[in-house]
Each structure stands twice: as C-alpha cells, then as structure tokens.
Design a protein around this motif. Structure first.
Motif, mmCIF file in Angstrom:
data_model
loop_
_atom_site.group_PDB
_atom_site.id
_atom_site.type_symbol
_atom_site.label_atom_id
_atom_site.label_comp_id
_atom_site.label_asym_id
_atom_site.label_seq_id
_atom_site.Cartn_x
_atom_site.Cartn_y
_atom_site.Cartn_z
ATOM 1 N N THR A 246 -29.758 -21.257 -31.645
ATOM 2 C CA THR A 246 -31.103 -21.338 -32.193
ATOM 3 C C THR A 246 -31.432 -20.032 -32.911
ATOM 4 O O THR A 246 -30.687 -19.048 -32.804
ATOM 5 C CB THR A 246 -32.134 -21.587 -31.072
ATOM 6 O OG1 THR A 246 -33.432 -21.774 -31.628
ATOM 7 C CG2 THR A 246 -32.175 -20.413 -30.096
ATOM 8 N N GLY A 247 -32.548 -20.029 -33.628
ATOM 9 C CA GLY A 247 -33.047 -18.786 -34.174
ATOM 10 C C GLY A 247 -33.609 -17.919 -33.059
ATOM 11 O O GLY A 247 -33.925 -18.411 -31.964
ATOM 12 N N SER A 248 -33.722 -16.642 -33.304
ATOM 13 C CA SER A 248 -34.221 -15.715 -32.292
ATOM 14 C C SER A 248 -35.607 -16.133 -31.826
ATOM 15 O O SER A 248 -36.503 -16.344 -32.642
ATOM 16 C CB SER A 248 -34.263 -14.302 -32.868
ATOM 17 O OG SER A 248 -34.700 -13.377 -31.908
ATOM 18 N N PRO A 249 -35.822 -16.282 -30.517
ATOM 19 C CA PRO A 249 -37.108 -16.765 -29.996
ATOM 20 C C PRO A 249 -38.184 -15.687 -30.059
ATOM 21 O O PRO A 249 -37.917 -14.505 -29.873
ATOM 22 C CB PRO A 249 -36.782 -17.131 -28.543
ATOM 23 C CG PRO A 249 -35.643 -16.232 -28.183
ATOM 24 C CD PRO A 249 -34.837 -16.067 -29.449
ATOM 25 N N GLY A 250 -39.407 -16.104 -30.301
ATOM 26 C CA GLY A 250 -40.495 -15.148 -30.348
ATOM 27 C C GLY A 250 -41.611 -15.486 -29.383
ATOM 28 O O GLY A 250 -42.689 -14.909 -29.431
ATOM 29 N N TRP A 251 -41.341 -16.420 -28.441
ATOM 30 C CA TRP A 251 -42.415 -16.915 -27.585
ATOM 31 C C TRP A 251 -42.620 -16.098 -26.312
ATOM 32 O O TRP A 251 -43.651 -16.228 -25.648
ATOM 33 C CB TRP A 251 -42.123 -18.364 -27.179
ATOM 34 C CG TRP A 251 -40.739 -18.571 -26.592
ATOM 35 C CD1 TRP A 251 -39.640 -19.029 -27.265
ATOM 36 C CD2 TRP A 251 -40.309 -18.333 -25.256
ATOM 37 N NE1 TRP A 251 -38.554 -19.084 -26.428
ATOM 38 C CE2 TRP A 251 -38.935 -18.673 -25.179
ATOM 39 C CE3 TRP A 251 -40.948 -17.880 -24.098
ATOM 40 C CZ2 TRP A 251 -38.184 -18.561 -24.013
ATOM 41 C CZ3 TRP A 251 -40.208 -17.767 -22.927
ATOM 42 C CH2 TRP A 251 -38.846 -18.107 -22.882
ATOM 43 N N ALA B 38 -26.200 -18.696 -29.288
ATOM 44 C CA ALA B 38 -26.688 -17.720 -30.280
ATOM 45 C C ALA B 38 -28.196 -17.699 -30.368
ATOM 46 O O ALA B 38 -28.877 -18.727 -30.200
ATOM 47 C CB ALA B 38 -26.100 -18.027 -31.656
ATOM 48 N N TRP B 39 -28.716 -16.486 -30.633
ATOM 49 C CA TRP B 39 -30.070 -16.261 -31.126
ATOM 50 C C TRP B 39 -29.891 -15.684 -32.526
ATOM 51 O O TRP B 39 -29.812 -14.476 -32.718
ATOM 52 C CB TRP B 39 -30.817 -15.229 -30.285
ATOM 53 C CG TRP B 39 -31.330 -15.697 -28.970
ATOM 54 C CD1 TRP B 39 -31.601 -16.960 -28.576
ATOM 55 C CD2 TRP B 39 -31.668 -14.841 -27.850
ATOM 56 N NE1 TRP B 39 -32.077 -16.973 -27.292
ATOM 57 C CE2 TRP B 39 -32.124 -15.693 -26.824
ATOM 58 C CE3 TRP B 39 -31.624 -13.459 -27.632
ATOM 59 C CZ2 TRP B 39 -32.539 -15.196 -25.584
ATOM 60 C CZ3 TRP B 39 -32.035 -12.976 -26.411
ATOM 61 C CH2 TRP B 39 -32.490 -13.819 -25.397
ATOM 62 N N TYR B 40 -29.783 -16.513 -33.515
ATOM 63 C CA TYR B 40 -29.514 -16.034 -34.856
ATOM 64 C C TYR B 40 -30.735 -15.362 -35.489
ATOM 65 O O TYR B 40 -31.883 -15.750 -35.218
ATOM 66 C CB TYR B 40 -29.077 -17.195 -35.752
ATOM 67 C CG TYR B 40 -27.696 -17.724 -35.468
ATOM 68 C CD1 TYR B 40 -26.593 -16.882 -35.438
ATOM 69 C CD2 TYR B 40 -27.496 -19.085 -35.241
ATOM 70 C CE1 TYR B 40 -25.328 -17.370 -35.190
ATOM 71 C CE2 TYR B 40 -26.225 -19.588 -34.994
ATOM 72 C CZ TYR B 40 -25.138 -18.725 -34.969
ATOM 73 O OH TYR B 40 -23.891 -19.215 -34.720
ATOM 74 N N ASN B 41 -30.468 -14.391 -36.353
ATOM 75 C CA ASN B 41 -31.510 -13.798 -37.174
ATOM 76 C C ASN B 41 -31.724 -14.714 -38.375
ATOM 77 O O ASN B 41 -31.439 -14.384 -39.520
ATOM 78 C CB ASN B 41 -31.105 -12.390 -37.625
ATOM 79 C CG ASN B 41 -32.134 -11.750 -38.537
ATOM 80 O OD1 ASN B 41 -33.328 -11.949 -38.354
ATOM 81 N ND2 ASN B 41 -31.676 -10.993 -39.523
#
Length: 326
Positions: A151-156, A225-228
């Motif tokens: 996934t994309g990098s989490p911001g929660w 992954a935590w993709y940028n």
C-alpha cells in the motif's frame, strides 16, 4: 451474558464495538478512553467511559477486556487485565518481543484465564478454504507460494507512532504479520528464511520487504510495502500445488486446473458489518470475536490462533527487525 470492557475506541475499538452489537450472548458494558473524541463516542453509544482499566473494573461487572490500543501499550494493559482476573482479547500484534508475548501467556495460564490475539485474517473464508485444501491434500502437495500486502505509506496513525520502530514494529509487525501468521498456521515455523529490504535514504525505516521462507523444498515468498506513492491497498496470494493453482486476487478465490474451466469458490460473507475504517463491510471481525467468545464460554483456548503460533510469528518478526537495524 458475557460483559465486555473495550480499552481504546479508535478505529479498531469501534469495529469491535459494532460487531459485538451483532453477537448474541454478549454486551459491551463500558470503555476506557482518555481522548475527547473517545469520550464523545462513548456518550453517543450510551456507555460509561473510564480513564483506566482499574477504575472500570472497580465499578463495572466485566468478564472480558478487549484491548484495541496502539501496540506499545499492549503488554502493560494485558498484564493489568489478567492480574484483575479477566479474560483478554488483544489486537495484533500482541507484542514486539517474544519475551513479552511469553510473559502474557504465562500469566494467563497462571491465573487460569484465556488470552486471544486478533489475527483476523484467519477468519476470512479464503483462508479457511486454503486450510481445508492443504489439510485434505486433494490437489497434491504445495510446491510454491506467494503472498503480497502492499500500500501507499499510511497517514492515519495519531502522533506518528506507526513510524516509530519501538512502538509499532514498522512494516514487519504492522502489515506482514497478517500473512506470516497465515503461513505459520498452514506450514509451521519455517526451517530457515532470508529477506531483502529497501527504502529512501531520508527515512528511518525500510519501506519495502521481500521474504523467502523455506520448508524443505517448499518456498514461500511474501512481499510487503509502504510505498512513497498513492498506491491502493492491495492484498493477494497464490499457492501452486502438484495438481492445481489456487489464487486469491484480492476479491476472488479461484482454482485453476489443467484443461478445466477456472472454478470460483464462494467466499461471500453471510454477515457483513460496516467497519467505519478503510475496509468495506465484512464478516471477518464478527466471526473472529464470535469464535473467541465461544472459546471463553467453553473454557478452551483458540485452535485458530494458538499460543505457539503467535509466539513463533513474533519471534521471526523480532529477528527480522533486529537484523534490519544492524
């Protein structure tokens, strides 16, 4: 009637509360929260809210304490709950260190109580069918497997604790733990493993991992992954058997065989409960919590998420994280 006290009513605490409301024979009696939003939520639910576990248990009749707080708070809260004589359900990961996980299970045994860990992937229909296929051997031996959770990098995460190695365990403990728990439940603890990882120079953590778990001649590869990048959450897996390929593509579970039409398994949940988080309505939390409460009524540990399995997974992930820091 099993009376439950929920500790932490953020996203996952709300998910558990909503699912308990649909399960017969149980009732959420109170919650523990110190945030303004948590207190407002408890008021909306019509539930008493307490500052800590001690004060809740002193006033309320509680049978089970359900801990849905950030990972770094788990051990203290689990040990407190067990010391007060309560069965415990705790969200994954139980801990970031094998020794801490063992301490919790040892105290539960000493007190004659039950401790359950919320590895919810085990309660999806796709995972249950995969277990059945491997156990009955109808398609021969598994030869190779691949699991992906990216996934994309989490911001929660409030306060950025998710990106703190000592508080969250980062990618291995936040995301990969789901697939590794399933892998260990299917094949046992691997004979050996290795991994690669990468990340940008300005980050304090690795953003992508690829693992290779060895079981004799069987190889299981997993990627996380935590993709940028604004990449959608994607989870899928496939297992190659001697006489079939079984694929979960994120929505469907499909059986591919030679000279036959693909077969789509029925993995639709009979019950679908809204989560209120970044997951669509699902039955997996309902099935998970129903299973744990059934075990409590019977006085037996879970056969789906047992102690040895939980500790094996924590041990592997702790080794990976420690090796990555060297």
């Amino acid at each position: 009637m099993i009376r439950i006290g929920i500790v932490g009513i953020g996203g996952m605490g709300s998910v558990h509360h909503n699912n308990y409301a649909e399960i017969d024979g149980c009732k959420v009696a109170a919650v523990v929260s110190n945030s303004v939003s948590g207190r407002k939520k408890a008021e909306k639910w019509g539930l008493p809210v307490y500052k800590n576990i001690d004060s809740m248990v002193q006033v309320e009749e509680i049978d089970v304490i359900d801990i849905c707080t950030p990972t770094f708070l788990h051990k203290q809260q689990v040990m407190k709950s067990l010391s007060l004589g309560k069965h415990v359900i705790v969200e994954k990961p139980i801990a970031l260190h094998k020794e801490d996980a063992e301490d919790m299970f040892n105290l539960a045994e000493e007190k004659g109580l039950l401790l359950f860990v919320g590895q919810v992937l085990q309660f999806t229909k796709a995972a249950e069918i995969l277990h059945q296929i491997i156990e009955n051997g109808e398609f021969g031996k598994p030869l190779d497997g691949y699991f992906e959770r990216i996934t994309g990098s989490p911001g929660w995460a409030q306060g950025g604790w998710l990106f703190d190695r000592d508080k969250s365990g980062l990618l291995p403990f936040d995301l990969h733990i789901h697939d590794l728990d399933l892998i260990v439940s299917l094949f046992g603890k691997p004979d050996k493993y290795n991994f690669t990882s990468c990340g940008r120079k300005n980050r304090k953590f690795q953003e992508q991992y690829r693992f290779n778990y060895k079981y004799g001649k069987l190889n299981i590869v997993a990627e996380v992954a935590w993709y940028n990048a604004d990449y959608p959450f994607t989870t899928r897996w496939r297992i190659y058997f001697e006489n079939a390929l079984v694929v979960f593509d994120g929505k469907n579970l499909i059986l591919y065989q030679s000279e036959r039409e693909p077969y789509y398994f029925d993995i639709e949940d009979e019950i679908k409960i809204p989560t209120g988080i970044n997951l669509p309505p699902t039955g997996m939390f309902y099935y998970e919590l129903s299973h744990f409460l059934s075990c409590i009524k019977q006085g037996i540990p879970s056969e789906k998420v047992g102690e040895s399995q939980v500790i094996a997974v924590v041990e592997i992930l702790e080794e990976i994280l420690n090796h990555n820091q060297e």
